[in-house]
Design a protein around this motif. Structure first.
Motif, PDB file in Angstrom:
ATOM      1  N   ARG A  71       0.129  -0.106  10.725  1.00 44.46           N
ATOM      2  CA  ARG A  71      -0.889   0.860  11.193  1.00 44.46           C
ATOM      3  C   ARG A  71      -0.941   2.079  10.287  1.00 44.46           C
ATOM      4  O   ARG A  71      -1.635   3.040  10.592  1.00 44.46           O
ATOM      5  CB  ARG A  71      -0.595   1.255  12.646  1.00 44.46           C
ATOM      6  N   THR A  72      -0.206   2.044   9.190  1.00 42.43           N
ATOM      7  CA  THR A  72      -0.240   3.183   8.262  1.00 42.43           C
ATOM      8  C   THR A  72      -1.510   3.183   7.413  1.00 42.43           C
ATOM      9  O   THR A  72      -1.767   4.145   6.693  1.00 42.43           O
ATOM     10  CB  THR A  72       0.981   3.188   7.320  1.00 42.43           C
ATOM     11  N   VAL A  73      -2.286   2.093   7.470  1.00 45.17           N
ATOM     12  CA  VAL A  73      -3.586   2.082   6.782  1.00 45.17           C
ATOM     13  C   VAL A  73      -4.668   1.837   7.843  1.00 45.17           C
ATOM     14  O   VAL A  73      -4.386   1.304   8.919  1.00 45.17           O
ATOM     15  CB  VAL A  73      -3.650   0.976   5.690  1.00 45.17           C
ATOM     16  N   GLY A  74      -5.902   2.242   7.504  1.00 47.37           N
ATOM     17  CA  GLY A  74      -6.990   2.080   8.478  1.00 47.37           C
ATOM     18  C   GLY A  74      -7.461   0.653   8.573  1.00 47.37           C
ATOM     19  O   GLY A  74      -7.845   0.183   9.648  1.00 47.37           O
ATOM     20  N   ALA A  75      -7.456  -0.054   7.447  1.00 44.56           N
ATOM     21  CA  ALA A  75      -7.994  -1.419   7.429  1.00 44.56           C
ATOM     22  C   ALA A  75      -7.227  -2.270   6.413  1.00 44.56           C
ATOM     23  O   ALA A  75      -6.338  -3.036   6.787  1.00 44.56           O
ATOM     24  CB  ALA A  75      -9.490  -1.383   7.115  1.00 44.56           C
ATOM     25  N   ILE A  76      -7.567  -2.085   5.124  1.00 41.10           N
ATOM     26  CA  ILE A  76      -6.963  -2.886   4.060  1.00 41.10           C
ATOM     27  C   ILE A  76      -6.608  -1.947   2.906  1.00 41.10           C
ATOM     28  O   ILE A  76      -7.393  -1.055   2.581  1.00 41.10           O
ATOM     29  CB  ILE A  76      -8.010  -3.884   3.493  1.00 41.10           C
ATOM     30  N   ALA A  77      -5.480  -2.194   2.290  1.00 40.51           N
ATOM     31  CA  ALA A  77      -5.119  -1.397   1.098  1.00 40.51           C
ATOM     32  C   ALA A  77      -4.165  -2.201   0.235  1.00 40.51           C
ATOM     33  O   ALA A  77      -3.465  -3.092   0.722  1.00 40.51           O
ATOM     34  CB  ALA A  77      -4.457  -0.084   1.524  1.00 40.51           C
ATOM     35  N   ASP A  78      -4.136  -1.857  -1.053  1.00 32.59           N
ATOM     36  CA  ASP A  78      -3.081  -2.387  -1.920  1.00 32.59           C
ATOM     37  C   ASP A  78      -1.759  -1.783  -1.452  1.00 32.59           C
ATOM     38  O   ASP A  78      -1.725  -0.647  -0.974  1.00 32.59           O
ATOM     39  CB  ASP A  78      -3.321  -1.959  -3.369  1.00 32.59           C
ATOM     40  N   ASP A  79      -0.675  -2.549  -1.646  1.00 29.62           N
ATOM     41  CA  ASP A  79       0.647  -2.009  -1.346  1.00 29.62           C
ATOM     42  C   ASP A  79       1.158  -1.338  -2.616  1.00 29.62           C
ATOM     43  O   ASP A  79       1.363  -2.009  -3.633  1.00 29.62           O
ATOM     44  CB  ASP A  79       1.572  -3.165  -0.925  1.00 29.62           C
ATOM     45  N   PRO A  80       1.351  -0.023  -2.610  1.00 32.19           N
ATOM     46  CA  PRO A  80       1.763   0.660  -3.840  1.00 32.19           C
ATOM     47  C   PRO A  80       3.126   0.199  -4.347  1.00 32.19           C
ATOM     48  O   PRO A  80       3.450   0.372  -5.524  1.00 32.19           O
ATOM     49  CB  PRO A  80       1.807   2.146  -3.445  1.00 32.19           C
ATOM     50  N   SER A  81       3.931  -0.450  -3.464  1.00 29.06           N
ATOM     51  CA  SER A  81       5.277  -0.860  -3.885  1.00 29.06           C
ATOM     52  C   SER A  81       5.347  -2.333  -4.307  1.00 29.06           C
ATOM     53  O   SER A  81       6.399  -2.800  -4.726  1.00 29.06           O
ATOM     54  CB  SER A  81       6.276  -0.621  -2.744  1.00 29.06           C
ATOM     55  N   ASN A  82       4.213  -3.066  -4.190  1.00 29.94           N
ATOM     56  CA  ASN A  82       4.263  -4.502  -4.498  1.00 29.94           C
ATOM     57  C   ASN A  82       2.864  -4.984  -4.863  1.00 29.94           C
ATOM     58  O   ASN A  82       1.976  -5.028  -4.009  1.00 29.94           O
ATOM     59  CB  ASN A  82       4.796  -5.264  -3.269  1.00 29.94           C
ATOM     60  N   THR A  83       2.671  -5.365  -6.127  1.00 33.19           N
ATOM     61  CA  THR A  83       1.324  -5.750  -6.570  1.00 33.19           C
ATOM     62  C   THR A  83       0.871  -7.059  -5.927  1.00 33.19           C
ATOM     63  O   THR A  83      -0.310  -7.374  -5.953  1.00 33.19           O
ATOM     64  CB  THR A  83       1.290  -5.941  -8.102  1.00 33.19           C
ATOM     65  N   LYS A  84       1.786  -7.816  -5.377  1.00 34.81           N
ATOM     66  CA  LYS A  84       1.394  -9.079  -4.741  1.00 34.81           C
ATOM     67  C   LYS A  84       1.139  -8.920  -3.242  1.00 34.81           C
ATOM     68  O   LYS A  84       0.901  -9.907  -2.540  1.00 34.81           O
ATOM     69  CB  LYS A  84       2.471 -10.138  -4.965  1.00 34.81           C
ATOM     70  N   ALA A  85       1.216  -7.690  -2.730  1.00 29.24           N
ATOM     71  CA  ALA A  85       1.087  -7.495  -1.281  1.00 29.24           C
ATOM     72  C   ALA A  85      -0.179  -6.712  -0.923  1.00 29.24           C
ATOM     73  O   ALA A  85      -0.580  -5.787  -1.623  1.00 29.24           O
ATOM     74  CB  ALA A  85       2.311  -6.762  -0.745  1.00 29.24           C
ATOM     75  N   THR A  86      -0.786  -7.141   0.199  1.00 31.20           N
ATOM     76  CA  THR A  86      -1.925  -6.450   0.796  1.00 31.20           C
ATOM     77  C   THR A  86      -1.457  -5.835   2.104  1.00 31.20           C
ATOM     78  O   THR A  86      -0.821  -6.527   2.911  1.00 31.20           O
ATOM     79  CB  THR A  86      -3.047  -7.470   1.117  1.00 31.20           C
ATOM     80  N   LEU A  87      -1.745  -4.562   2.322  1.00 31.15           N
ATOM     81  CA  LEU A  87      -1.460  -3.941   3.608  1.00 31.15           C
ATOM     82  C   LEU A  87      -2.673  -4.136   4.498  1.00 31.15           C
ATOM     83  O   LEU A  87      -3.816  -3.936   4.070  1.00 31.15           O
ATOM     84  CB  LEU A  87      -1.166  -2.444   3.428  1.00 31.15           C
ATOM     85  N   TRP A  88      -2.437  -4.542   5.751  1.00 29.98           N
ATOM     86  CA  TRP A  88      -3.538  -4.905   6.661  1.00 29.98           C
ATOM     87  C   TRP A  88      -3.303  -4.312   8.043  1.00 29.98           C
ATOM     88  O   TRP A  88      -2.239  -4.528   8.619  1.00 29.98           O
ATOM     89  CB  TRP A  88      -3.637  -6.424   6.772  1.00 29.98           C
ATOM     90  N   ASN A  89      -4.322  -3.608   8.546  1.00 28.54           N
ATOM     91  CA  ASN A  89      -4.342  -3.182   9.947  1.00 28.54           C
ATOM     92  C   ASN A  89      -5.450  -3.968  10.647  1.00 28.54           C
ATOM     93  O   ASN A  89      -6.635  -3.741  10.379  1.00 28.54           O
ATOM     94  CB  ASN A  89      -4.618  -1.678  10.039  1.00 28.54           C
ATOM     95  N   PRO A  90      -5.086  -4.893  11.540  1.00 30.12           N
ATOM     96  CA  PRO A  90      -6.112  -5.738  12.176  1.00 30.12           C
ATOM     97  C   PRO A  90      -7.123  -4.938  12.995  1.00 30.12           C
ATOM     98  O   PRO A  90      -8.212  -5.444  13.274  1.00 30.12           O
ATOM     99  CB  PRO A  90      -5.301  -6.660  13.096  1.00 30.12           C
ATOM    100  N   ALA A  91      -6.794  -3.695  13.366  1.00 32.58           N
ATOM    101  CA  ALA A  91      -7.767  -2.886  14.115  1.00 32.58           C
ATOM    102  C   ALA A  91      -8.960  -2.513  13.232  1.00 32.58           C
ATOM    103  O   ALA A  91     -10.035  -2.177  13.734  1.00 32.58           O
ATOM    104  CB  ALA A  91      -7.088  -1.617  14.636  1.00 32.58           C
TER     105      ALA A  91
END
Ligand code: NAP
Length: 188
Positions: A71-91
């Motif tokens: 929930r630290t992102v609103g929707a979708i973001a790159d993960d600044p600590s991992n180029t292979k990871a997407t941060l996702w908030n399903p809300a």
């Protein structure tokens, strides 16, 4: 066309817990045979999906594409600590949008927890691989699904249209086995 196969993976105690009362997976729930089974499955997967506290921590982890729920992102973001990871908030965005961002539109997606994430995909699993350690009990532990311990994990998978296949032993000394729960095929 999007053709994603959704598979779940977990090991639970006899009482259906995936972690102890501190929400940590204890050593007593870790078995070499299950670890090998899980690592091989993740090596075959095209995408891993998990909550922020459920990273699998394996030698091949850095090579894997993953979606991390937070929930630290609103929707979708790159993960600044991992180029292979997407941060996702399903809300804020659908799973399909998260997969597009991760660049995965076909193949196998491995859902690896924790409980909220397992619940979210309950009606979408093609197969849920349920490992169980029948000699480990974790009273006051963290239940694998929200309906546990009122119901067993097996009851919940069955209620969501999954049927058990043949179990395999993963650790004979601990009596640990894994059972694939597969979605019933519709004939109509
Ligand atoms: N036995 C096993 O096979 C197994 C499997 C998986 C996990 N585990 C263990 O079980 C424990 C699980 O930890 P946990 O209960 O904290 O679960 P978790 O799902 O790994 O992490 C929870 C975090 O994920 C994010 N999250 C979860 N659901 C979300 C949603 N619907 N929307 C947005 N963000 C969401 C949130 O992150 P933010 O706080 O960043 O918002 C939340 O704080 C860990 O110790 C793990 O090692 C064991």
């Amino acid at each position: 066309m999007r053709t994603l196969r959704i598979e779940g993976y977990v090991i639970v105690s006899a009482d259906g817990m995936l972690a102890d009362s501190r929400r940590i997976m204890p050593d007593e729930l870790k078995f070499e045979g299950d670890k090998r089974f899980f690592a091989a499955a993740l090596d075959r997967a095209d995408l891993i999906v998990h909550g922020r506290h459920s990273h699998e921590g394996q030698p091949n982890s850095p090579q894997r594409k993953r979606i991390v729920l937070t929930r630290t992102v609103g929707a979708i973001a790159d993960d600044p600590s991992n180029t292979k990871a997407t941060l996702w908030n399903p809300a804020g965005a659908s799973f399909e949008v998260a997969c597009d961002h991760a660049g995965v539109n076909s193949g196998t997606v491995a859902i690896i927890g924790g409980p909220d994430v397992f619940d979210m995909f309950m009606d979408r699993y093609d197969t849920f691989w349920l490992s169980q350690a029948p000699r480990v009990k974790l009273p006051d532990g963290e239940p694998v699904f929200s309906g546990v311990p009122r119901q067993t994990p097996q009851d919940i998978l069955a209620q969501h249209g999954l049927l058990p296949g043949e179990s395999q032993i993963l650790d004979a000394a601990g009596g640990v086995s894994v059972t694939p729960w597969r979605r019933r095929l519709h004939t109509s």
